[in-house]
Write a protein that holds these residues in place. Structure first.
Motif, PDB file in Angstrom:
ATOM      1  N   LYS A 129      -4.673   5.820  35.114  1.00  0.00           N
ATOM      2  CA  LYS A 129      -4.296   6.515  36.313  1.00  0.00           C
ATOM      3  C   LYS A 129      -4.657   7.940  35.882  1.00  0.00           C
ATOM      4  N   ASN A 174      -4.884  11.848  37.749  1.00  0.00           N
ATOM      5  CA  ASN A 174      -4.322  12.611  38.763  1.00  0.00           C
ATOM      6  C   ASN A 174      -5.176  13.148  39.595  1.00  0.00           C
ATOM      7  N   ASP A 221      -5.627  16.908  39.302  1.00  0.00           N
ATOM      8  CA  ASP A 221      -6.328  17.485  38.275  1.00  0.00           C
ATOM      9  C   ASP A 221      -7.853  17.348  38.239  1.00  0.00           C
TER      10      ASP A 221
END
Length: 243
Positions: free
Chosen positions: A22, A24, A27
């Motif tokens: 995963k 983000n 980010d």
């Protein structure tokens, strides 16, 4: 001859593992915005801000000066770039002899590109040679540049890379970084460093296993190759590799 068996993983399994990681999205957006802001792509940063909802870390209007300077270098107009830099902060060039030499080197390259050979010779003798005497580490670069004059067709020169757009880009990036440092800002975007880390990591992993690797950083397609380096549809369970 001893033989070792490299562990192998199929493309399907590799993609399944990647899908479990995963990342983000914000980010990733920050990485892109960081690159656009530091490299001075104002219009792209504005558009990306609208699409991502991410506010840039600095006032985008402050990028305009760096954009104009970069454009001047990439257009071959070094004189204008120097004037603009001095308008921003004259100490940038006064305190960085290597950067100033590279700008003068780019001026010389542009003269040669335009066929102004007499002017180029005079400029090299009057402006650049004295700097080479003050800083001997610059002499090799000056000699490489002057080697362009030894060929009737400079495109056939072994140093013709100096005439490629990448040379202008290199000079523009060096100048852009110096401006950012003078403003106490981050000078290097994070994204290229992460891509270098990816390449290094894959090189290390190549010694241990056969797996789908990213060979083209632009397309990011996963490619599987056998022990002889030939592309295959997928990896098999294990491959013996001579040591």
């Amino acid at each position: 001859m001893s033989v070792t068996t490299k562990k192998s993983i199929s493309k399907k399994e590799w993609e399944q593992r990647l899908s479990k990681e995963k990342v983000n999205k914000q980010d990733l957006n920050r990485l892109v915005m960081n690159y656009l802001v530091i490299e001075g792509y104002k219009d792209a940063a504005e558009q990306f801000s609208l699409e991502s909802g991410l506010e840039p870390t600095i006032d985008l209007e402050s990028i305009q000066e760096r954009m104009e300077i970069r454009h001047a270098i990439q257009s071959g107009d070094v004189d204008t770039a120097i004037e603009l830099v001095n308008d921003v902060n004259p100490e940038i060039l006064d305190t960085n002899p290597e950067l100033f030499f590279h700008l003068q080197q780019q001026r010389l390259i542009e003269m040669i590109r335009n066929g102004d050979f007499t002017e180029a010779l005079e400029f090299a003798a009057e402006e650049m040679a004295p700097r080479g005497e003050e800083h001997p580490e610059f002499l090799q670069e000056l000699e490489r540049t002057m080697a362009l004059l030894a060929f009737q067709n400079v495109q056939d020169s072994p140093v013709s890379d100096l005439l490629h757009s990448g040379q202008r880009q290199k000079t523009a990036s060096e100048l852009n970084a110096a401006i950012l440092v003078s403003q106490s800002r981050e000078k290097d975007p994070k994204l290229p460093s992460l891509l270098k880390m990816l390449v290094w990591s894959q090189d290390q992993l190549d010694e241990r296993m056969i797996y789908p690797r990213i060979e083209n950083l632009i397309s990011a397609d996963l490619v599987v190759r056998d022990s002889q380096g030939n592309p295959v549809d997928d990896a098999i369970d294990s491959i013996g590799t001579p040591l």
